[in-house]
Write a protein that holds these residues in place. Structure first.
Motif, PDB file in Angstrom:
ATOM      1  N   ARG A  31       0.805  -1.226   0.000  1.00 21.13           N
ATOM      2  CA  ARG A  31       0.000   0.000   0.000  1.00 21.13           C
ATOM      3  C   ARG A  31       0.836   1.273   0.000  1.00 21.13           C
ATOM      4  NH1 ARG A  31      -5.245  -1.079   3.788  1.00 21.13           N
ATOM      5  NH2 ARG A  31      -5.854  -3.007   2.770  1.00 21.13           N
ATOM      6  N   GLN A  60       1.731   6.574   1.817  1.00 21.71           N
ATOM      7  CA  GLN A  60       0.871   5.453   2.167  1.00 21.71           C
ATOM      8  C   GLN A  60      -0.544   5.726   1.631  1.00 21.71           C
ATOM      9  OE1 GLN A  60       0.147   4.950   6.330  1.00 21.71           O
ATOM     10  NE2 GLN A  60      -0.505   2.837   6.093  1.00 21.71           N
ATOM     11  N   PHE A  61      -1.033   4.825   0.809  1.00 24.07           N
ATOM     12  CA  PHE A  61      -2.389   4.978   0.274  1.00 24.07           C
ATOM     13  C   PHE A  61      -3.400   4.341   1.201  1.00 24.07           C
ATOM     14  CE2 PHE A  61      -0.087   5.660  -3.700  1.00 24.07           C
ATOM     15  CZ  PHE A  61      -0.824   6.679  -4.263  1.00 24.07           C
ATOM     16  N   VAL A  62      -4.583   4.952   1.290  1.00 26.79           N
ATOM     17  CA  VAL A  62      -5.713   4.311   1.967  1.00 26.79           C
ATOM     18  C   VAL A  62      -6.790   4.028   0.919  1.00 26.79           C
ATOM     19  CG1 VAL A  62      -5.200   5.417   4.173  1.00 26.79           C
ATOM     20  CG2 VAL A  62      -6.870   6.474   2.622  1.00 26.79           C
TER      21      VAL A  62
END
Lengths: 65, 268
Positions: A31, A60-62
């Motif tokens: 991620r 950091q991707f959500v």
């Protein structure tokens, strides 16, 4: 070793690869996108050993879209 | 005097009434708008008046529509937008809204890629209609875009983007928009695109679930060709679902970032 992560200096007890650093930071490797010394890395490059003074940006991707 | 008829300047010699103008230019018009207000009364036209003559039910031609958009955006801006090509990876809540914004402003070509079909639960935020449930999203969106602006060329790929096919799919784009749902897919696309495509910018999104403050959604420059829209932290999860307003805000941050890049401005 000393690393600069997202603009902040951090100290680590032993040499690290990218994947070991992500484990210490409790980040999921799938991620994140990592820029090492201004160069974007692919996921395949996550076993790269880090050097003293390396400069990292960790994005950091959500989920959601 | 100078008036504007359907957004185009028109020099009028001497006096002219609204009904006389209709008789000259478009006798079949049954809706007359003067300076933004519909009227059914005849009136003397004044210098600077903006008149729109409409025949209800008649669709403007593609050329007419483009003329109206060009007049609204100013010609220099319009040409840059029209000559551009934008890729959209994923046409769910983000991508369907971004595509509609870009089609409305007259982006010349859109490349849409998505492997998904329209589901009932998508309708709380995605730009599809109830009679499109079950259709591939790229096909449904292509049809919807054609109803908004038929002058936009839309290339629709009903497949999954991978590290192996993205360079081919998006070879012709000036800008790529990451509009996926899953965090892993967002990261996969971002790292692959930025390493494989050496000169194209990417606008990604992260963090737009729930109904927190609108003002926490931002556009940030992460590196040279990489921009990120969203609040950065609010993931979609049980109790914090994706909803039309905040997904729409993030989508339009992305669409405006595209527009600013196309016009030579920094998106941040």
């Amino acid at each position: 070793m000393q690393l600069k992560i997202n603009g902040q200096s951090r100290s680590f007890d032993s040499p690290l690869t990218i994947i070991q650093l992500l484990q210490q930071l409790e980040l999921s490797p799938e991620r994140v996108v990592i820029e090492l010394n201004k160069k974007i890395l692919t996921a395949e490059a996550h076993d790269t050993a880090l050097n003293e003074g390396d400069n990292l940006e960790i994005i950091q991707f959500v989920g959601g879209g | 005097m100078l008036i504007y008829l359907n957004e185009q300047p028109e020099e009028i010699a001497g006096e002219l009434s609204l009904f006389a103008l209709r008789e000259q230019k478009k006798p079949q018009a049954d809706l007359l708008i003067v300076n933004g207000y519909p009227t059914s009364n005849d009136q003397a036209l004044k210098n600077g008046d903006r008149v729109v003559l409409i025949q209800r039910g008649e669709e403007p031609s593609t050329e007419e529509l483009e003329r109206l958009i060009r007049a609204r955006h100013t010609p220099g801006v319009h040409e840059k937008i029209k000559n551009s090509c934008v890729g959209i990876a994923g046409v769910g809540g983000l991508g369907s809204n971004i595509a509609i914004a870009l089609a409305r402003i007259g982006v010349g070509k859109l490349v849409l890629v998505d492997f998904d079909v329209v589901e009932p639960s998508n309708l709380n935020r995605q730009q599809y209609f109830i009679d499109q449930i079950g259709l591939p999203k790229v096909e449904a969106l292509k049809a919807n875009l054609a109803r908004i602006n038929p002058g936009v060329e839309v290339v629709a790929h009903y497949l999954r983007v991978t590290g192996g096919n993205l360079a081919g799919l998006f070879a012709s784009v000036d800008v790529l928009v990451e509009a996926f749902d899953a965090a892993e897919q967002k990261a996969m696309l971002t790292s692959n695109f930025l390493t494989q495509m050496k000169d194209k910018p990417l606008i990604a999104a992260s963090g737009m679930a729930g109904y927190g403050s609108s003002n926490s959604i931002q556009t940030l420059k992460i590196s040279d060709r990489f921009y990120l829209c969203g609040d950065g932290t609010t993931a979609a999860e049980p109790g914090c679902g994706l909803m039309a307003p905040r997904v729409g805000i993030a989508a339009h941050h992305q669409a405006n970032a595209v527009l600013r890049l196309l016009l030579g401005e920094e998106p941040e």
